[in-house]
Scaffold this motif. Structure first.
Motif, PDB file in Angstrom:
ATOM      1  N   LEU A 175     -44.743  46.431 -44.143  1.00 31.81           N
ATOM      2  CA  LEU A 175     -44.093  46.528 -42.712  1.00 31.81           C
ATOM      3  C   LEU A 175     -43.743  45.579 -41.943  1.00 31.81           C
ATOM      4  O   LEU A 175     -42.979  45.792 -41.002  1.00 31.81           O
ATOM      5  CB  LEU A 175     -45.094  47.706 -41.680  1.00 31.81           C
ATOM      6  CG  LEU A 175     -45.345  49.045 -42.346  1.00 31.81           C
ATOM      7  CD1 LEU A 175     -46.500  49.641 -41.576  1.00 31.81           C
ATOM      8  CD2 LEU A 175     -44.319  49.987 -42.601  1.00 31.81           C
ATOM      9  N   ALA A 176     -43.869  44.480 -42.320  1.00 35.40           N
ATOM     10  CA  ALA A 176     -43.376  43.011 -41.795  1.00 35.40           C
ATOM     11  C   ALA A 176     -42.115  42.948 -41.684  1.00 35.40           C
ATOM     12  O   ALA A 176     -41.329  43.488 -42.594  1.00 35.40           O
ATOM     13  CB  ALA A 176     -43.997  41.988 -42.587  1.00 35.40           C
ATOM     14  N   GLU A 177     -41.455  42.477 -40.593  1.00 25.61           N
ATOM     15  CA  GLU A 177     -39.914  42.427 -40.443  1.00 25.61           C
ATOM     16  C   GLU A 177     -39.700  41.133 -41.406  1.00 25.61           C
ATOM     17  O   GLU A 177     -40.241  40.104 -41.492  1.00 25.61           O
ATOM     18  CB  GLU A 177     -39.684  42.217 -39.066  1.00 25.61           C
ATOM     19  CG  GLU A 177     -40.024  43.349 -38.129  1.00 25.61           C
ATOM     20  CD  GLU A 177     -39.384  43.040 -36.755  1.00 25.61           C
ATOM     21  OE1 GLU A 177     -39.002  41.833 -36.498  1.00 25.61           O
ATOM     22  OE2 GLU A 177     -39.757  44.081 -35.794  1.00 25.61           O
ATOM     23  N   GLY A 178     -38.392  41.406 -42.031  1.00 25.09           N
ATOM     24  CA  GLY A 178     -37.706  40.286 -42.817  1.00 25.09           C
ATOM     25  C   GLY A 178     -36.231  40.386 -42.810  1.00 25.09           C
ATOM     26  O   GLY A 178     -35.685  40.758 -41.762  1.00 25.09           O
ATOM     27  N   PHE A 179     -35.645  40.058 -43.891  1.00 25.75           N
ATOM     28  CA  PHE A 179     -34.167  40.114 -44.017  1.00 25.75           C
ATOM     29  C   PHE A 179     -33.697  41.470 -44.643  1.00 25.75           C
ATOM     30  O   PHE A 179     -32.574  41.803 -44.819  1.00 25.75           O
ATOM     31  CB  PHE A 179     -33.734  39.127 -45.052  1.00 25.75           C
ATOM     32  CG  PHE A 179     -33.972  37.730 -44.336  1.00 25.75           C
ATOM     33  CD1 PHE A 179     -33.262  36.931 -43.373  1.00 25.75           C
ATOM     34  CD2 PHE A 179     -34.977  36.867 -44.845  1.00 25.75           C
ATOM     35  CE1 PHE A 179     -33.541  35.840 -42.957  1.00 25.75           C
ATOM     36  CE2 PHE A 179     -35.372  35.730 -44.480  1.00 25.75           C
ATOM     37  CZ  PHE A 179     -34.582  35.258 -43.403  1.00 25.75           C
ATOM     38  N   ASP A 180     -34.466  42.590 -44.694  1.00 30.89           N
ATOM     39  CA  ASP A 180     -34.188  43.695 -45.372  1.00 30.89           C
ATOM     40  C   ASP A 180     -33.204  44.529 -44.428  1.00 30.89           C
ATOM     41  O   ASP A 180     -33.544  44.598 -43.315  1.00 30.89           O
ATOM     42  CB  ASP A 180     -35.383  44.697 -45.723  1.00 30.89           C
ATOM     43  CG  ASP A 180     -36.348  43.795 -46.532  1.00 30.89           C
ATOM     44  OD1 ASP A 180     -35.849  43.518 -47.792  1.00 30.89           O
ATOM     45  OD2 ASP A 180     -37.561  43.614 -46.404  1.00 30.89           O
ATOM     46  N   THR A 181     -32.197  45.195 -45.050  1.00 31.24           N
ATOM     47  CA  THR A 181     -31.513  46.072 -44.364  1.00 31.24           C
ATOM     48  C   THR A 181     -31.903  47.504 -44.769  1.00 31.24           C
ATOM     49  O   THR A 181     -31.279  48.551 -44.314  1.00 31.24           O
ATOM     50  CB  THR A 181     -29.951  45.858 -44.556  1.00 31.24           C
ATOM     51  OG1 THR A 181     -29.734  45.922 -46.124  1.00 31.24           O
ATOM     52  CG2 THR A 181     -29.780  44.672 -44.032  1.00 31.24           C
ATOM     53  N   PHE A 182     -32.911  47.715 -45.670  1.00 34.38           N
ATOM     54  CA  PHE A 182     -33.184  48.985 -45.999  1.00 34.38           C
ATOM     55  C   PHE A 182     -34.733  49.231 -45.918  1.00 34.38           C
ATOM     56  O   PHE A 182     -35.518  48.257 -45.851  1.00 34.38           O
ATOM     57  CB  PHE A 182     -32.899  49.220 -47.748  1.00 34.38           C
ATOM     58  CG  PHE A 182     -31.550  48.986 -48.116  1.00 34.38           C
ATOM     59  CD1 PHE A 182     -30.424  49.323 -47.551  1.00 34.38           C
ATOM     60  CD2 PHE A 182     -31.593  48.041 -49.197  1.00 34.38           C
ATOM     61  CE1 PHE A 182     -29.125  48.884 -47.955  1.00 34.38           C
ATOM     62  CE2 PHE A 182     -30.227  47.700 -49.523  1.00 34.38           C
ATOM     63  CZ  PHE A 182     -29.078  48.045 -49.075  1.00 34.38           C
ATOM     64  N   PRO A 183     -35.106  50.631 -45.764  1.00 29.51           N
ATOM     65  CA  PRO A 183     -36.584  50.929 -45.658  1.00 29.51           C
ATOM     66  C   PRO A 183     -37.394  50.695 -46.708  1.00 29.51           C
ATOM     67  O   PRO A 183     -38.745  50.811 -46.646  1.00 29.51           O
ATOM     68  CB  PRO A 183     -36.534  52.069 -45.037  1.00 29.51           C
ATOM     69  CG  PRO A 183     -35.363  52.928 -45.487  1.00 29.51           C
ATOM     70  CD  PRO A 183     -34.427  52.059 -45.638  1.00 29.51           C
ATOM     71  N   THR A 184     -36.900  50.661 -48.113  1.00 25.55           N
ATOM     72  CA  THR A 184     -37.426  50.493 -49.301  1.00 25.55           C
ATOM     73  C   THR A 184     -38.013  49.399 -49.374  1.00 25.55           C
ATOM     74  O   THR A 184     -37.677  48.161 -48.631  1.00 25.55           O
ATOM     75  CB  THR A 184     -36.400  51.025 -50.390  1.00 25.55           C
ATOM     76  OG1 THR A 184     -35.013  50.212 -50.071  1.00 25.55           O
ATOM     77  CG2 THR A 184     -36.380  52.378 -50.424  1.00 25.55           C
TER      78      THR A 184
END
Length: 488
Positions: A175-184
């Motif tokens: 659940l850590a925030e990063g560079f992802d743009t998707f919830p997968t």
């Protein structure tokens, strides 16, 4: 008919005998089951207790009213999670759960070589093929903790601070925030059951389905008094993950037709082809494989890439966790019926379909000699996964499919020595490197039979649909920035 029933009963008794023999004891407690009773192959990991493989063994014991071994296993693996772990000079995060551990008898004490002590040695990927940490282990641990709680009605274990912390450690990484743009979850190849290079890097369906199920189990197990904000974070992720998976990973005849007609190079928030998938990249086999009746969650979706392969584990977990809607669950079983010859045939079940071959095999597997066409993870047949399909069939009210599958498996399982996997397009041949007396196969058979005998047992491993997670019908403008959206 009576002869067949007698044979089935004898197989059931034989399976329990093998399962009992596989139990490992540590400090006087049963703590798990080893991978196989067959040590003739000389495999280095046959004495390991794998988290993933122990799940059907645990369920068999829970259904048989023997929860103690499951409790011990959960506590021991939880303790090992806090071990110092690293590969070369890189320290691995605390949230990673060990893929396996083994019992080392008579481990020498440094300051007294004459004295031996028993020890449990975990593997976090530092000795695994490819040195990949298994993402699925932590999810299976949470799912199994939930199954134990449902089976026993005992919340004292999950309420222990150590268990609460263990769940948070595992899920905090995800659940850590990063560079992802998707919830997968973005994953490396070899991070799940397919533990060798198989071209599943990116967002594999197996990991996404297990992630979804683990999140749902954690919501039920985490205490509100010390994890309210964390639970809210999980619920928010579940909403996004539900919509994403049901919208973009789902494939049926109509959706295939839509993708076939996609336009490319679409900019702006009104794009229909959001991942810029090139229609010409759809492999020919998909058009022949996709029936008018049926559907499934495809293997992977990422920018400009859709992996259309079928993976049975991810689709069955999607049904059990209610990631799949009721209609999608029914469509998955419709597909299995329509493509029985490809997915079940002479020995259930195809782990993946179709097999990678020729140049595609060379590129995706790195010319792996174990994952050749229709072998092992590359289109091999795994009877140890039958329990997942059985549970999915019972949940959707179609146990007759599971009965047929088990009848096919029973024709050879015991005679062949409870093999790990089978090779060939129809699953006719014992796998090239398959091990006899595979405990996952044995325990999976037991769980399947016990579920069919008493369908109410399904409750310990199945989750009903959460009405809060039903996605609202959203138009293609869902990618509009929040400030521009209308929620009227």
């Amino acid at each position: 008919m009576e002869m067949a029933e007698d044979q089935s009963n004898l197989m059931f008794i034989e399976a329990w005998e093998h399962l009992r023999r596989s139990i490992v004891h540590y400090k006087g407690q049963a703590v798990g089951t080893i991978a196989t009773l067959d040590n003739a192959t000389g495999a280095v990991n046959c004495d390991q207790i794998f988290v993933r493989d122990f799940v059907p063994s645990a369920l068999a014991h829970l259904m048989n009213g023997e929860p103690e071994i499951v409790k011990n296993f959960l506590l021991r693996t939880l303790h090992l999670q806090l071990s110092v772990k690293g590969i070369d000079r890189f320290a691995v995060g605390q949230g990673l759960m060990s893929d396996s551990f083994k019992f080392l008898h008579g481990f020498k004490v440094l300051h007294n070589p004459m004295r031996g002590v028993d020890n449990l040695i975990p593997d976090f990927g530092e000795t695994a093929i490819g040195r990949v940490g298994r993402v699925d282990s932590g999810f299976w641990w949470i799912i199994l903790l939930h199954a134990y709680t449902k089976a026993t009605g005992d919340y004292s274990l999950s309420n222990q601070p150590e268990c609460q912390n263990g769940m948070k450690l595992t899920l905090s990484v995800c659940l850590a925030e990063g560079f992802d743009t998707f919830p997968t979850l973005l994953c490396a190849d070899g991070c799940g059951m397919a533990d060798r290079r198989m071209g599943v890097y990116g967002y594999p369906i197996e990991i996404q389905a297990l992630f979804f199920m683990a999140l749902r189990c954690a919501v039920r197990l985490l205490r509100q008094d010390n994890g309210k904000e964390f639970i809210m974070k999980i619920e928010k992720r579940l909403q996004a993950l539900t919509y994403h998976m049901r919208s973009y990973f789902w494939l049926d005849f109509q959706q295939l037709n839509n993708i076939y007609q996609y336009k490319t190079e679409e900019y702006s928030h009104t794009a229909v082809n959001k991942f810029n998938v090139i229609p010409d990249s759809i492999p020919e086999w998909v058009f022949e494989f996709m029936p008018l009746r049926g559907g499934y969650f495809i293997a992977n979706v990422s920018p400009a890439r859709m992996d259309f392969r079928w993976f049975v584990l991810g689709n069955c977990v999607a049904i059990l966790s209610s990631l799949a809607t009721h209609s999608q669950s029914m469509a998955i079983l419709d597909l299995i019926e329509e493509r029985w010859g490809e997915l079940v045939s002479k020995m259930p079940l195809k782990l993946s379909y179709p097999a990678l071959d020729s140049q595609e095999w060379s590129i995706e597997t790195g010319m792996d000699p174990k994952n050749t066409r229709w072998s092992y993870h590359n289109g091999g047949s795994w009877p140890g996964l039958v329990w997942l399909l059985t549970a999915a069939c019972i949940k959707t009210g179609r146990p007759e499919i599971a009965k047929k599958v088990i009848e096919v498996a029973e024709q050879r399982l015991s005679k062949d020595g409870w093999q790990e996997y089978y090779d060939g397009k129809e699953g006719c041949y014992v796998g090239k490197q398959s091990r006899r007396l595979q405990i996952r196969t044995i325990a999976g058979y037991l769980v399947s039979k016990m579920l069919l005998e008493e369908p109410s047992r399904l409750g310990i491993i199945s989750l009903e649909e959460d009405k809060k997670l039903k996605p609202i019908t959203i138009t293609r403008s869902t990618t509009l920035p929040t400030t521009l959206r209308s929620y009227s």
